[in-house]
Motif scaffolding. Structure first.
Motif, PDB file in Angstrom:
ATOM      1  N   MET A   1       0.841  -1.189   0.000  1.00 19.99           N
ATOM      2  CA  MET A   1       0.000   0.000   0.000  1.00 19.99           C
ATOM      3  C   MET A   1       0.877   1.240   0.000  1.00 19.99           C
ATOM      4  O   MET A   1       2.000   1.227   0.474  1.00 19.99           O
ATOM      5  CB  MET A   1      -0.955  -0.024   1.180  1.00 19.99           C
ATOM      6  N   THR A   2       0.309   2.289  -0.537  1.00 20.30           N
ATOM      7  CA  THR A   2       0.996   3.576  -0.569  1.00 20.30           C
ATOM      8  C   THR A   2       0.265   4.532   0.355  1.00 20.30           C
ATOM      9  O   THR A   2      -0.969   4.638   0.304  1.00 20.30           O
ATOM     10  CB  THR A   2       0.997   4.152  -2.001  1.00 20.30           C
ATOM     11  N   ILE A   3       0.996   5.232   1.192  1.00 24.41           N
ATOM     12  CA  ILE A   3       0.428   6.198   2.134  1.00 24.41           C
ATOM     13  C   ILE A   3       0.759   7.591   1.638  1.00 24.41           C
ATOM     14  O   ILE A   3       1.919   7.926   1.419  1.00 24.41           O
ATOM     15  CB  ILE A   3       1.023   6.001   3.549  1.00 24.41           C
ATOM     16  N   THR A   4      -0.272   8.420   1.495  1.00 25.67           N
ATOM     17  CA  THR A   4      -0.085   9.788   1.041  1.00 25.67           C
ATOM     18  C   THR A   4      -0.613  10.737   2.113  1.00 25.67           C
ATOM     19  O   THR A   4      -1.823  10.749   2.381  1.00 25.67           O
ATOM     20  CB  THR A   4      -0.835  10.042  -0.284  1.00 25.67           C
ATOM     21  N   ILE A  14      -4.853   6.205   1.647  1.00 23.31           N
ATOM     22  CA  ILE A  14      -4.229   4.893   1.517  1.00 23.31           C
ATOM     23  C   ILE A  14      -4.624   4.312   0.165  1.00 23.31           C
ATOM     24  O   ILE A  14      -5.807   4.177  -0.140  1.00 23.31           O
ATOM     25  CB  ILE A  14      -4.687   3.951   2.647  1.00 23.31           C
ATOM     26  N   THR A  15      -3.618   3.977  -0.630  1.00 19.01           N
ATOM     27  CA  THR A  15      -3.859   3.353  -1.928  1.00 19.01           C
ATOM     28  C   THR A  15      -3.341   1.923  -1.858  1.00 19.01           C
ATOM     29  O   THR A  15      -2.147   1.703  -1.625  1.00 19.01           O
ATOM     30  CB  THR A  15      -3.131   4.119  -3.052  1.00 19.01           C
ATOM     31  N   ARG A  17      -2.230  -1.937  -2.948  1.00 20.49           N
ATOM     32  CA  ARG A  17      -1.556  -2.595  -4.066  1.00 20.49           C
ATOM     33  C   ARG A  17      -2.560  -3.609  -4.615  1.00 20.49           C
ATOM     34  O   ARG A  17      -2.964  -4.539  -3.911  1.00 20.49           O
ATOM     35  CB  ARG A  17      -0.282  -3.283  -3.596  1.00 20.49           C
ATOM     36  N   ALA A  38       1.183   2.823   9.544  1.00 22.95           N
ATOM     37  CA  ALA A  38       0.996   3.963   8.635  1.00 22.95           C
ATOM     38  C   ALA A  38       0.583   5.229   9.383  1.00 22.95           C
ATOM     39  O   ALA A  38       1.065   6.315   9.075  1.00 22.95           O
ATOM     40  CB  ALA A  38      -0.048   3.620   7.573  1.00 22.95           C
ATOM     41  N   GLN A 109      -9.098   3.742  -3.179  1.00 21.22           N
ATOM     42  CA  GLN A 109      -8.402   4.446  -2.109  1.00 21.22           C
ATOM     43  C   GLN A 109      -9.271   4.508  -0.851  1.00 21.22           C
ATOM     44  O   GLN A 109     -10.497   4.435  -0.918  1.00 21.22           O
ATOM     45  CB  GLN A 109      -8.048   5.858  -2.555  1.00 21.22           C
TER      46      GLN A 109
END
Length: 184
Positions: A1-4, A14-15, A17, A38, A109
């Protein structure tokens, strides 16, 4: 996951995978350990909620006051919404500011909104299924909110106010300047 991170401290997008193949897709929608890492602290979600709405339905800007405040992890499983968090933490550098996130079944997301925020969304698609986790139980006596058209907040909802379907209860919510002490 990607945290922005967002401009509002503590709010993150949170995006996941997503693994796609000819059968469809798979992704992990929630993992306590990854989520707590996160956000940087332990969040214990105790309640899951879901709503179904049609285009133009507005829900919010809602909050739970004081000790009953709630952190939320929100997502859309069908359709598309514009989701908004308003910072109501009195000592925050971003007090009274908002951040909007487009959540959809396509982008998958999630938006984490910590305690001390008002929250609302508008449905942009024909229909939407909206799901969210809360870290505190709902308490009717502690419910509150802000009016969606508060000129001080100046939120762009992405469609004219005349097209919004807003509950009578939400139309009665106060503007920020009239909200009083919300316990944050």
């Amino acid at each position: 996951m990607t945290i922005t991170p967002t401009p509002l401290e503590g709010c993150i997008v949170i995006t996941p995978r997503i693994f796609n193949d000819d059968r469809g897709y798979f992704f992990e929608s929630y993992n306590t350990q990854s989520f707590n890492n996160a956000v940087g602290y332990e969040v214990n979600f105790v309640q899951d909620n879901q709503s179904f709405s049609t285009r133009g339905v507005f829900r919010g800007l809602h909050l739970q006051k004081g000790e009953h405040s709630q952190a939320k992890l929100v997502r859309v499983t069908k359709g598309e919404v514009l989701d908004v968090a308003v910072d109501l933490r009195q000592k925050s550098a971003t007090y009274g500011q908002y951040h909007a996130v487009l959540l959809s079944e396509e982008n998958q997301q999630q938006f984490f909104i910590p305690r001390g925020f008002a929250h609302g969304f508008i449905v942009l698609s024909d229909v939407a299924i909206f799901q969210y986790k809360c870290d505190n139980y709902y308490n009717k006596a502690a419910e509150g909110g802000l009016h969606f058209a508060d000129p001080e907040l100046n939120i762009d909802w992405g469609m004219p106010a005349a097209e919004l379907l807003v509950s009578e209860k939400d139309l009665q919510l106060p503007f920020l300047k009239d909200a009083g002490d919300l316990g944050f």
